[in-house]
Design an enzyme around this catalytic site. Structure first.
Site, PDB file in Angstrom:
ATOM      1  N   CYS A  23       2.870  -7.086   1.972  1.00  0.00           N
ATOM      2  CA  CYS A  23       1.843  -6.218   2.825  1.00  0.00           C
ATOM      3  C   CYS A  23       1.151  -7.607   3.617  1.00  0.00           C
ATOM      4  CB  CYS A  23       0.850  -5.440   1.948  1.00  0.00           C
ATOM      5  SG  CYS A  23      -0.706  -4.698   2.663  1.00  0.00           S
ATOM      6  N   CYS A  69       3.369  -6.161  10.251  1.00  0.00           N
ATOM      7  CA  CYS A  69       3.295  -5.151   9.010  1.00  0.00           C
ATOM      8  C   CYS A  69       4.490  -4.493   8.556  1.00  0.00           C
ATOM      9  CB  CYS A  69       2.371  -3.954   9.518  1.00  0.00           C
ATOM     10  SG  CYS A  69       2.307  -2.576   8.223  1.00  0.00           S
ATOM     11  N   THR A  70       4.868  -4.648   7.171  1.00  0.00           N
ATOM     12  CA  THR A  70       5.961  -4.203   6.690  1.00  0.00           C
ATOM     13  C   THR A  70       6.538  -2.878   7.087  1.00  0.00           C
ATOM     14  OG1 THR A  70       4.993  -3.843   4.621  1.00  0.00           O
ATOM     15  CG2 THR A  70       6.370  -5.899   4.894  1.00  0.00           C
ATOM     16  N   SER A 118       0.560  -1.348   0.032  1.00  0.00           N
ATOM     17  CA  SER A 118       0.029  -0.058   0.100  1.00  0.00           C
ATOM     18  C   SER A 118       0.899   1.314  -0.061  1.00  0.00           C
ATOM     19  CB  SER A 118      -0.815   0.004   1.205  1.00  0.00           C
ATOM     20  OG  SER A 118      -0.213  -0.052   2.318  1.00  0.00           O
ATOM     21  N   TYR A 132      -4.117   0.595   4.371  1.00  0.00           N
ATOM     22  CA  TYR A 132      -5.066  -0.478   4.100  1.00  0.00           C
ATOM     23  C   TYR A 132      -5.753  -0.926   5.459  1.00  0.00           C
ATOM     24  CZ  TYR A 132      -4.029  -1.614  -0.676  1.00  0.00           C
ATOM     25  OH  TYR A 132      -3.815  -1.480  -2.168  1.00  0.00           O
TER      26      TYR A 132
END
Length: 264
Positions: free
Chosen positions: A70, A182-183, A8, A39
């Site tokens: 993601c 989460c990256t 995202s 997101y």
């Protein structure tokens, strides 16, 4: 060969950096859905539409493999993407399984940081149910953190105060591992290392994701090492300033040579 990376925003650049380290002779296309980031606070239905539209655009660019860098997008769309396209598609999920295995002998808990939408998905519940027989996994949604990251807010005092407020009700002596699910969150690893007690390890899924990418390329018989290490950035909003931001993020990661405790 061109490997596509999708996220995202700039979070997936952390995975791209790991891939460049392990597969330096490939070419890369990185797409950020800047029209719809983040997101994690949106509906599942909207995210499905956003991801499919963006990936369709990437496919038209001629990618040979795709990494959905993601966790939220993976949890919602990975099955549909694999049904729609025949190329290798690698998703991400919070590194809960290796964290549980690493932490089992300590008798301490695992705390997973992730977006609210990731934590709401059946895929996440199935993952935890499958690997957490002893009930040691707890989850903490951090809905604001992607916003901070996209704004390049890395001030140690501001972010330290943020994390302290989120963790105020937790007795951190009871936890042995924090999973960055989460990256985007990986950019805050060093701040978290300063904040968390020294006995807590921090893990993410980047190394495991790139290893799966390498295995899938072999499985599909795709010849590697035919590129030049070129990276091309795209974003759904076509903003020149965001393209520059992604390049800056990659450069900073490469210069820092950050090697967090990553797991597959």
């Amino acid at each position: 060969m061109t490997i596509g990376f999708f996220d995202s925003g700039i979070g997936g650049v952390t995975v791209l950096a790991e891939s460049l380290r392990r597969l330096p002779a490939e070419d890369y296309l990185y797409m950020a859905d800047t029209l719809h980031v983040p997101y994690g606070t949106k509906s599942k239905e909207d995210v499905q539409i956003y991801v499919l539209e963006a990936v369709d655009r990437m496919i038209r660019q001629g990618i040979d493999a795709l990494v959905v860098a993601c966790n939220t997008a993976t949890s919602i769309t990975i099955n549909e993407l694999r049904e729609r396209y025949s190329l290798p598609i690698i998703g991400m999920e919070p590194a809960v399984k290796p964290a549980v295995e690493m932490n089992r002998a300590t008798g301490k808990k695992v705390l997973v940081f992730a977006t609210p939408l990731t934590l709401q998905q059946p895929r996440y519940y199935a993952l935890v149910s499958r690997v957490d027989e002893e009930g040691i996994v707890e989850s903490l949604p951090l809905p604001e953190l992607v916003h901070y990251c996209e704004a390049l807010q890395f001030d140690r005092k501001i972010m330290g105060d943020y994390f302290r407020s989120k963790l105020a009700s937790y007795d951190l002596n009871n936890y042995g591992i924090v999973v960055l699910g989460c990256t985007h969150y990986i950019y805050y690893e060093e701040i978290l290392r300063e904040l968390l007690p020294p006995h807590i390890q921090i893990v993410d899924g980047n190394v495991g994701t790139v290893r799966r990418l390498m295995a899938q390329l072999t499985r599909y018989g795709i010849t590697a090492d035919k590129g030049s290490g070129r990276v091309r950035f795209m974003c759904t909003g076509d903003e020149p300033e965001y393209l520059a931001k992604m390049q800056t993020a990659l450069t900073l990661l490469q210069e820092a040579a950050v090697t967090p405790v990553s797991s597959e």
